[in-house]
Design a protein around this motif. Structure first.
Motif, mmCIF file in Angstrom:
data_model
loop_
_atom_site.group_PDB
_atom_site.id
_atom_site.type_symbol
_atom_site.label_atom_id
_atom_site.label_comp_id
_atom_site.label_asym_id
_atom_site.label_seq_id
_atom_site.Cartn_x
_atom_site.Cartn_y
_atom_site.Cartn_z
ATOM 1 N N ASP A 112 0.814 -1.232 0.000
ATOM 2 C CA ASP A 112 0.000 0.000 0.000
ATOM 3 C C ASP A 112 0.844 1.278 0.000
ATOM 4 O OD1 ASP A 112 1.012 0.046 2.555
ATOM 5 O OD2 ASP A 112 -0.925 0.345 3.558
ATOM 6 N N GLY A 113 2.173 1.121 -0.027
ATOM 7 C CA GLY A 113 3.045 2.302 -0.073
ATOM 8 C C GLY A 113 3.200 3.026 1.250
ATOM 9 N N SER A 114 2.741 2.403 2.358
ATOM 10 C CA SER A 114 2.825 3.081 3.662
ATOM 11 C C SER A 114 4.253 3.101 4.215
ATOM 12 C CB SER A 114 1.860 2.448 4.671
ATOM 13 O OG SER A 114 2.051 1.044 4.747
ATOM 14 N N ALA A 115 5.164 2.343 3.629
ATOM 15 C CA ALA A 115 6.590 2.396 3.980
ATOM 16 C C ALA A 115 7.397 1.871 2.796
ATOM 17 C CB ALA A 115 6.878 1.551 5.216
ATOM 18 N N GLY A 116 8.574 2.442 2.603
ATOM 19 C CA GLY A 116 9.453 1.983 1.533
ATOM 20 C C GLY A 116 8.850 2.176 0.147
ATOM 21 N N HIS A 117 9.209 1.275 -0.764
ATOM 22 C CA HIS A 117 8.738 1.347 -2.148
ATOM 23 C C HIS A 117 7.270 0.916 -2.232
ATOM 24 C CE1 HIS A 117 8.604 0.672 -6.474
ATOM 25 N NE2 HIS A 117 8.197 -0.558 -6.254
ATOM 26 N N HIS A 118 6.465 1.678 -2.938
ATOM 27 C CA HIS A 118 5.054 1.327 -3.127
ATOM 28 C C HIS A 118 4.972 0.361 -4.305
ATOM 29 C CE1 HIS A 118 0.614 2.791 -3.757
ATOM 30 N NE2 HIS A 118 0.718 1.510 -3.512
ATOM 31 N N GLY A 119 4.900 -0.919 -4.000
ATOM 32 C CA GLY A 119 4.844 -1.903 -5.074
ATOM 33 C C GLY A 119 5.443 -3.228 -4.658
ATOM 34 N N LEU A 120 5.963 -3.943 -5.639
ATOM 35 C CA LEU A 120 6.378 -5.327 -5.426
ATOM 36 C C LEU A 120 7.880 -5.461 -5.154
ATOM 37 C CD1 LEU A 120 4.376 -6.783 -8.452
ATOM 38 C CD2 LEU A 120 3.681 -6.808 -6.053
ATOM 39 N N VAL A 121 8.225 -6.541 -4.472
ATOM 40 C CA VAL A 121 9.645 -6.816 -4.221
ATOM 41 C C VAL A 121 10.402 -6.997 -5.543
ATOM 42 C CG1 VAL A 121 9.496 -7.801 -1.888
ATOM 43 C CG2 VAL A 121 9.128 -9.284 -3.865
ATOM 44 N N THR A 122 9.696 -7.482 -6.557
ATOM 45 C CA THR A 122 10.366 -7.712 -7.851
ATOM 46 C C THR A 122 10.820 -6.394 -8.493
ATOM 47 O OG1 THR A 122 8.118 -8.020 -8.693
ATOM 48 C CG2 THR A 122 9.473 -9.986 -8.473
ATOM 49 N N ASP A 123 10.132 -5.285 -8.206
ATOM 50 C CA ASP A 123 10.586 -3.970 -8.680
ATOM 51 C C ASP A 123 11.970 -3.677 -8.106
ATOM 52 O OD1 ASP A 123 7.982 -3.784 -9.663
ATOM 53 O OD2 ASP A 123 7.285 -2.465 -8.053
ATOM 54 N N LEU A 124 12.118 -3.937 -6.812
ATOM 55 C CA LEU A 124 13.391 -3.667 -6.133
ATOM 56 C C LEU A 124 14.470 -4.650 -6.568
ATOM 57 C CD1 LEU A 124 12.116 -2.841 -2.518
ATOM 58 C CD2 LEU A 124 12.794 -1.247 -4.314
ATOM 59 N N LEU A 125 14.052 -5.885 -6.832
ATOM 60 C CA LEU A 125 15.015 -6.885 -7.314
ATOM 61 C C LEU A 125 15.597 -6.434 -8.659
ATOM 62 C CD1 LEU A 125 16.461 -9.609 -7.031
ATOM 63 C CD2 LEU A 125 14.466 -10.702 -8.071
ATOM 64 N N LYS A 126 14.747 -5.871 -9.495
ATOM 65 C CA LYS A 126 15.194 -5.370 -10.803
ATOM 66 C C LYS A 126 16.266 -4.294 -10.594
ATOM 67 C CE LYS A 126 13.191 -3.607 -15.143
ATOM 68 N NZ LYS A 126 13.770 -2.239 -15.214
ATOM 69 N N VAL A 127 16.014 -3.374 -9.671
ATOM 70 C CA VAL A 127 16.974 -2.308 -9.348
ATOM 71 C C VAL A 127 18.302 -2.921 -8.875
ATOM 72 C CG1 VAL A 127 17.468 -0.399 -7.727
ATOM 73 C CG2 VAL A 127 15.203 -0.599 -8.773
ATOM 74 N N ARG A 128 18.184 -3.883 -7.968
ATOM 75 C CA ARG A 128 19.385 -4.516 -7.396
ATOM 76 C C ARG A 128 20.180 -5.275 -8.461
ATOM 77 N NH1 ARG A 128 23.254 -6.227 -6.584
ATOM 78 N NH2 ARG A 128 24.251 -7.328 -4.861
ATOM 79 N N LEU A 129 19.507 -5.985 -9.349
ATOM 80 C CA LEU A 129 20.183 -6.762 -10.392
ATOM 81 C C LEU A 129 20.849 -5.860 -11.427
ATOM 82 C CD1 LEU A 129 17.614 -9.662 -11.023
ATOM 83 C CD2 LEU A 129 19.707 -9.752 -9.664
ATOM 84 N N VAL B 41 20.653 -15.912 -5.441
ATOM 85 C CA VAL B 41 19.420 -15.260 -4.982
ATOM 86 C C VAL B 41 18.579 -16.311 -4.261
ATOM 87 C CG1 VAL B 41 17.272 -14.085 -5.667
ATOM 88 C CG2 VAL B 41 19.407 -13.591 -6.888
ATOM 89 N N TYR B 42 18.142 -15.991 -3.054
ATOM 90 C CA TYR B 42 17.241 -16.856 -2.284
ATOM 91 C C TYR B 42 15.884 -16.170 -2.233
ATOM 92 C CZ TYR B 42 21.658 -18.732 -0.372
ATOM 93 O OH TYR B 42 22.903 -19.279 -0.219
ATOM 94 N N ALA B 43 14.816 -16.952 -2.247
ATOM 95 C CA ALA B 43 13.494 -16.340 -2.165
ATOM 96 C C ALA B 43 12.530 -17.212 -1.379
ATOM 97 C CB ALA B 43 12.941 -16.086 -3.562
ATOM 98 N N CYS B 44 11.654 -16.555 -0.630
ATOM 99 C CA CYS B 44 10.603 -17.258 0.103
ATOM 100 C C CYS B 44 9.410 -16.318 0.206
ATOM 101 C CB CYS B 44 11.104 -17.639 1.498
ATOM 102 S SG CYS B 44 9.938 -18.653 2.411
ATOM 103 N N GLY B 45 8.235 -16.832 -0.160
ATOM 104 C CA GLY B 45 7.038 -15.990 -0.122
ATOM 105 C C GLY B 45 5.942 -16.630 -0.944
ATOM 106 N N PRO B 46 4.935 -15.836 -1.325
ATOM 107 C CA PRO B 46 3.817 -16.370 -2.102
ATOM 108 C C PRO B 46 4.290 -16.940 -3.446
ATOM 109 C CG PRO B 46 3.380 -14.120 -1.347
ATOM 110 C CD PRO B 46 4.803 -14.405 -1.029
ATOM 111 N N LYS B 47 3.582 -17.948 -3.933
ATOM 112 C CA LYS B 47 3.964 -18.627 -5.190
ATOM 113 C C LYS B 47 4.129 -17.672 -6.363
ATOM 114 C CE LYS B 47 2.878 -23.502 -4.960
ATOM 115 N NZ LYS B 47 2.088 -23.764 -3.749
ATOM 116 N N VAL B 48 3.224 -16.700 -6.471
ATOM 117 C CA VAL B 48 3.284 -15.766 -7.598
ATOM 118 C C VAL B 48 4.564 -14.929 -7.523
ATOM 119 C CG1 VAL B 48 1.792 -14.058 -6.456
ATOM 120 C CG2 VAL B 48 2.020 -14.023 -8.932
ATOM 121 N N MET B 49 4.963 -14.537 -6.310
ATOM 122 C CA MET B 49 6.225 -13.805 -6.132
ATOM 123 C C MET B 49 7.407 -14.659 -6.565
ATOM 124 S SD MET B 49 8.109 -12.703 -2.588
ATOM 125 C CE MET B 49 9.511 -13.816 -2.631
#
Length: 197
Positions: A157-174, A182-190
């Protein structure tokens, strides 16, 4: 087989989220990414809960859980000195590279806790990309930072940090540099999108 673990601490750290530390001999065998099956007295079904941290010197493990139903509500009321039935370590855990390698851990919601012990192995060579529903659900960011791990935060909901998905930030990091793992744990769609990237 299951063992009786002793509750060392049990504190609320976010909305409906509790952090419980348990003293048990299974701490010596726990690997990052493994979990325990917890049985709450009076409830038949065990609950699988990821290991958040292991303190081998203290012989303790730390778990985080959300209050979702009657069983976890009972867990939330447990106090120091209480006994709880745990079965573990379970699961394969994560393969760890040498600590000097560059690692990125991506955690979504309840997928964040198992990322802490994993990232701690790499210390300042790790980046943690953490996603939560909103600011009231944020947990463990300070724990990551205390170990020198860079934290990139996203909220739905954008109430802290980046408003959006972790994958947006992963793109920035990559785009900055390619990590060794890369390790990942979370919802299947993520996980699907992380794997794709």
């Amino acid at each position: 087989e299951s063992v009786k673990a002793v509750v060392i601490e049990n504190i609320q750290i976010a909305k409906d989220t509790y952090k419980m530390s348990l003293r048990s001999e299974i701490a010596a065998q726990m690997q990052p990414g493994q979990f325990v099956n917890v049985q709450v007295s009076g409830f038949y079904l065990r609950r699988p809960i990821s290991i958040c941290e292991v303190d081998r010197e203290q012989g303790s493990i730390r778990i985080l859980f959300d209050v979702r139903g009657e069983g976890t509500r009972v867990m939330a009321q447990m106090e120091e000195g209480d006994l709880i039935d745990v079965m573990g370590p379970l699961g394969n855990g994560f393969a760890l590279l040498e600590p000097q390698k560059k690692a990125v851990v991506v955690g979504g919601g309840i997928g964040v806790p198992p990322m802490l012990q994993t990232a701690k192995h790499y210390g300042s060579n790790a980046t943690a990309i953490l996603g939560f529903r909103d600011k009231d659900k944020i947990v463990l960011t300070e724990d990551f930072e205390r170990s020198g791990i860079r934290v990139m935060l996203a909220t739905d909901d954008g109430s802290a940090g980046h408003h959006g998905l972790v994958t947006d930030l992963l793109k920035v990091r990559l785009e900055e540099e390619k990590p060794d793992i890369v390790y990942a744990c979370g919802p299947k769609v993520m996980l699907k999108f992380v794997a794709k990237m």
